[in-house]
Design a protein around this motif. Structure first.
Motif, mmCIF file in Angstrom:
data_model
loop_
_atom_site.group_PDB
_atom_site.id
_atom_site.type_symbol
_atom_site.label_atom_id
_atom_site.label_comp_id
_atom_site.label_asym_id
_atom_site.label_seq_id
_atom_site.Cartn_x
_atom_site.Cartn_y
_atom_site.Cartn_z
ATOM 1 N N TYR A 285 1.073 -9.688 -2.540
ATOM 2 C CA TYR A 285 -0.069 -9.140 -3.517
ATOM 3 C C TYR A 285 -1.257 -9.209 -3.229
ATOM 4 O O TYR A 285 -1.807 -10.174 -2.637
ATOM 5 N N THR B 151 -5.362 -7.834 -3.683
ATOM 6 C CA THR B 151 -6.461 -7.386 -4.768
ATOM 7 C C THR B 151 -7.117 -6.461 -4.490
ATOM 8 O O THR B 151 -8.359 -6.159 -5.108
ATOM 9 N N SER C 251 -4.643 -1.933 -2.675
ATOM 10 C CA SER C 251 -3.781 -2.895 -3.103
ATOM 11 C C SER C 251 -2.396 -2.511 -3.543
ATOM 12 O O SER C 251 -2.295 -1.186 -3.846
ATOM 13 N N ARG C 252 -1.344 -3.130 -2.825
ATOM 14 C CA ARG C 252 0.047 -2.705 -2.902
ATOM 15 C C ARG C 252 0.794 -4.056 -3.302
ATOM 16 O O ARG C 252 0.626 -5.132 -2.655
ATOM 17 N N THR C 253 1.797 -3.877 -3.983
ATOM 18 C CA THR C 253 2.532 -5.197 -4.287
ATOM 19 C C THR C 253 4.207 -4.839 -3.932
ATOM 20 O O THR C 253 4.567 -3.772 -4.270
ATOM 21 N N ASP D 117 -0.668 -7.634 -14.478
ATOM 22 C CA ASP D 117 -2.069 -7.460 -13.854
ATOM 23 C C ASP D 117 -1.818 -5.947 -13.400
ATOM 24 O O ASP D 117 -2.969 -5.205 -13.534
ATOM 25 N N LYS D 118 -0.843 -5.382 -12.630
ATOM 26 C CA LYS D 118 -0.867 -4.137 -12.055
ATOM 27 C C LYS D 118 -0.935 -3.091 -13.292
ATOM 28 O O LYS D 118 -1.538 -2.006 -13.094
ATOM 29 N N GLU D 119 0.014 -3.345 -14.437
ATOM 30 C CA GLU D 119 -0.065 -2.597 -15.598
ATOM 31 C C GLU D 119 -1.272 -2.339 -15.894
ATOM 32 O O GLU D 119 -1.864 -1.162 -16.318
ATOM 33 N N LEU E 274 -4.319 -2.581 -14.340
ATOM 34 C CA LEU E 274 -5.089 -2.004 -13.391
ATOM 35 C C LEU E 274 -4.724 -0.396 -13.386
ATOM 36 O O LEU E 274 -5.385 0.276 -13.172
ATOM 37 N N ILE E 275 -3.271 0.003 -13.516
ATOM 38 C CA ILE E 275 -2.816 1.169 -13.692
ATOM 39 C C ILE E 275 -3.448 2.153 -14.935
ATOM 40 O O ILE E 275 -4.239 3.057 -14.607
#
Length: 135
Positions: free
Chosen positions: A71, A73, A77-79, A104-106, A108-109
């Motif tokens: 993870y 930031t 960034s890639r998860t 958090d990724k949603e 960010l998207i």
């Protein structure tokens, strides 16, 4: 999941400073920071103190039982979540961490989608301005 990420996430959940947790572990803040960055190995003694401090099972800090996750930031960034993880192997705390990371990724998207729309609008505006100047 790395020990450092687990330690950081637990600290963030409690809204505690690195200095506070470092004091609880009888270590300096820079030394504690190295634990969160996985630059320093977590000793069994400190893992036991952290488990007691956060009221979590000691096993959450075990590398053998931790799931694979990366993870970051940063800008690129890639998860990556290990797809071989089964529901019964994931602890409640790990599941909560995954859900937080996904949330958090949603977010960010959605922010990036908005930024793309703004950039496309800016691009069109600049094209229109250029076309006016060329006439």
């Amino acid at each position: 999941m790395s020990q450092g990420l687990i330690i950081r996430e637990l600290r963030d959940r409690n809204a505690w400073s690195q200095e506070y947790v470092a004091n609880e572990l009888n270590m300096s803040q820079p030394a504690y920071c190295n634990l969160e960055l996985d630059k320093t190995q977590l000793s069994l003694e400190r893992a036991e103190k952290l488990a007691a401090l956060y009221n979590v099972p000691l096993s959450i800090f075990s590398k053998e039982q931790s799931s694979t996750i990366n993870y970051n930031t940063g800008h690129y960034s890639r998860t990556i979540i290990n797809s071989k993880i089964t529901e019964e192997k994931v602890s409640l705390d790990e599941k909560e961490l995954y859900l937080k990371i996904i949330s958090d990724k949603e977010i960010l998207i959605e922010l990036l989608k908005d930024e793309i729309i703004d950039l496309r609008n800016d691009k069109q505006f600049l094209k229109d301005q250029l076309a006016l100047k060329l006439k």
